[in-house]
Scaffold this motif. Structure first.
Motif, mmCIF file in Angstrom:
data_model
loop_
_atom_site.group_PDB
_atom_site.id
_atom_site.type_symbol
_atom_site.label_atom_id
_atom_site.label_comp_id
_atom_site.label_asym_id
_atom_site.label_seq_id
_atom_site.Cartn_x
_atom_site.Cartn_y
_atom_site.Cartn_z
ATOM 1 N N ILE A 82 0.850 -1.192 0.000
ATOM 2 C CA ILE A 82 0.000 0.000 0.000
ATOM 3 C C ILE A 82 0.887 1.244 0.000
ATOM 4 O O ILE A 82 0.549 2.274 -0.540
ATOM 5 N N GLY A 83 2.056 1.151 0.614
ATOM 6 C CA GLY A 83 3.038 2.214 0.568
ATOM 7 C C GLY A 83 2.886 3.322 1.589
ATOM 8 O O GLY A 83 3.678 4.252 1.616
ATOM 9 N N GLU A 84 1.880 3.248 2.439
ATOM 10 C CA GLU A 84 1.626 4.336 3.377
ATOM 11 C C GLU A 84 2.834 4.681 4.241
ATOM 12 O O GLU A 84 3.151 5.847 4.429
ATOM 13 N N GLN A 85 3.478 3.681 4.768
ATOM 14 C CA GLN A 85 4.628 3.917 5.635
ATOM 15 C C GLN A 85 5.941 3.907 4.863
ATOM 16 O O GLN A 85 6.880 4.607 5.218
ATOM 17 N N ALA A 86 6.003 3.137 3.794
ATOM 18 C CA ALA A 86 7.266 2.947 3.078
ATOM 19 C C ALA A 86 7.641 4.108 2.179
ATOM 20 O O ALA A 86 8.814 4.476 2.089
ATOM 21 N N VAL A 87 6.680 4.700 1.486
ATOM 22 C CA VAL A 87 7.001 5.677 0.440
ATOM 23 C C VAL A 87 7.817 6.860 0.948
ATOM 24 O O VAL A 87 8.822 7.221 0.325
ATOM 25 N N PRO A 88 7.465 7.496 2.070
ATOM 26 C CA PRO A 88 8.304 8.617 2.514
ATOM 27 C C PRO A 88 9.764 8.211 2.751
ATOM 28 O O PRO A 88 10.681 8.951 2.390
#
Length: 185
Positions: A82-88
């Motif tokens: 989902i990338g919510e935590q990973a993307v930043p």
């Protein structure tokens, strides 16, 4: 070889191995920490409990070695689809000079796909820092997938970015960056 075999086996065990693998992320050996990240990547989304620690590793907190940071990026791309935590953290990692960290971060952003569209401006600005056409092509492919854009338009810009004429290259890069920024509004 034994550590690599154990790492592979732990990843294949699946969710039951996650608590021990999270603990291994604090091992004194950089190799062991990197292998723990690789194992967590094999577990996939069922290793979601490791996301905060992987983000911390990638952001450079206590982790000073490139090998574990690179594999933390790879694991985040597989675990946090989902990338919510990973993307930043992956966006920040695009500026990491450690061997393999930039490449694994690009792969992770690619794996997350359109959910990583916040990374598009950083990907575009990363393109002008790349000296190799292969890296530019890799970035362009990731941008196409992340932005769900027409590949033909982006390919045309990439061709212009590789032109012998410097003003044409700068124009293409500017168009690419401005197009990405406007599509995020």
């Amino acid at each position: 070889i034994v550590r690599h075999d154990c790492s592979y086996a732990l990843g294949m065990i699946g969710p039951a191995a996650v608590p021990g693998l999270i603990e291994a992320l604090d091992h004194p050996s950089a190799e062991a920490r990197g292998l723990a990240c690789e194992s967590l990547e094999r577990v996939g989304p069922a290793a979601a409990a490791a996301i905060p620690r992987l983000v911390e590793m990638l952001a450079g907190g206590k982790e000073t070695e490139a090998y574990p940071r690179a594999w933390a990026a790879a694991a985040l791309g597989t675990i946090d689809h989902i990338g919510e935590q990973a993307v930043p953290a992956l966006i920040t990692a695009l500026a990491d000079k450690g061997p393999g960290v930039w490449f694994r971060s690009i792969q992770a952003i690619d794996a997350i796909g359109p959910n990583a569209r916040d990374a598009a401006p950083a990907l575009a600005s990363s393109m002008h820092r790349q000296q190799w056409d292969d890296n530019r092509c890799l970035l362009l492919g990731v941008l196409v997938r992340v932005m769900n854009r027409d590949a033909g338009v982006l390919a045309e810009l990439l061709t212009a970015m590789n032109a012998d004429d410097e003003p044409e290259r700068l124009w293409a890069l500017e168009k690419l960056e401005s197009g990405i920024e406007s599509s995020l509004d």
